[in-house]
Design an enzyme around this catalytic site. Structure first.
Site, PDB file in Angstrom:
ATOM      1  N   SER A  50       0.857  -1.186   0.000  1.00 31.10           N
ATOM      2  CA  SER A  50       0.000   0.000   0.000  1.00 31.10           C
ATOM      3  C   SER A  50       0.892   1.235   0.000  1.00 31.10           C
ATOM      4  CB  SER A  50      -0.926  -0.010   1.210  1.00 31.10           C
ATOM      5  OG  SER A  50      -0.174  -0.056   2.393  1.00 31.10           O
ATOM      6  N   CYS A  51       0.305   2.353  -0.347  1.00 29.43           N
ATOM      7  CA  CYS A  51       1.009   3.626  -0.412  1.00 29.43           C
ATOM      8  C   CYS A  51       1.617   3.919   0.962  1.00 29.43           C
ATOM      9  CB  CYS A  51       0.011   4.712  -0.806  1.00 29.43           C
ATOM     10  SG  CYS A  51       0.773   6.270  -1.214  1.00 29.43           S
TER      11      CYS A  51
END
Length: 91
Positions: A28-29
């Site tokens: 994920s970011c």
């Protein structure tokens, strides 16, 4: 090749031979962006980095980062469940 953005068509992108591919699918970011920042140092100037990411934010963040750093965002290919994002190292 688009005159304004320098982006390539999906057909042109599929023909590229990346110098390095980073598989950041499942991260994920900001994971994919951090992986790209580290990997670009291993790509020769003029070479191409391909980032595979399943995080939707990456397809927005990576082109912004590339331009900010003086590299060329070449384009994105959408694959089932992830994106292939291409950046040409310029310095």
């Amino acid at each position: 090749m688009s005159e304004t953005k320098g982006e390539l068509s999906p057909e042109e992108l599929r023909k590229l031979k990346p110098s390095k591919t980073v598989d950041a699918r499942g991260m994920s970011c900001p994971g994919p962006l951090l992986a790209a920042k580290q990997a670009i140092t291993e790509v020769p100037v003029g070479g191409i980095l391909e980032v595979l990411s399943s995080d939707p934010g990456t397809k927005r963040d990576l082109p912004l980062w590339a331009r900010k750093m003086g590299h060329v965002y070449l384009g994105t290919i959408e694959e089932p469940g992830y994106w292939r994002i291409f950046v040409k190292r310029m310095k």
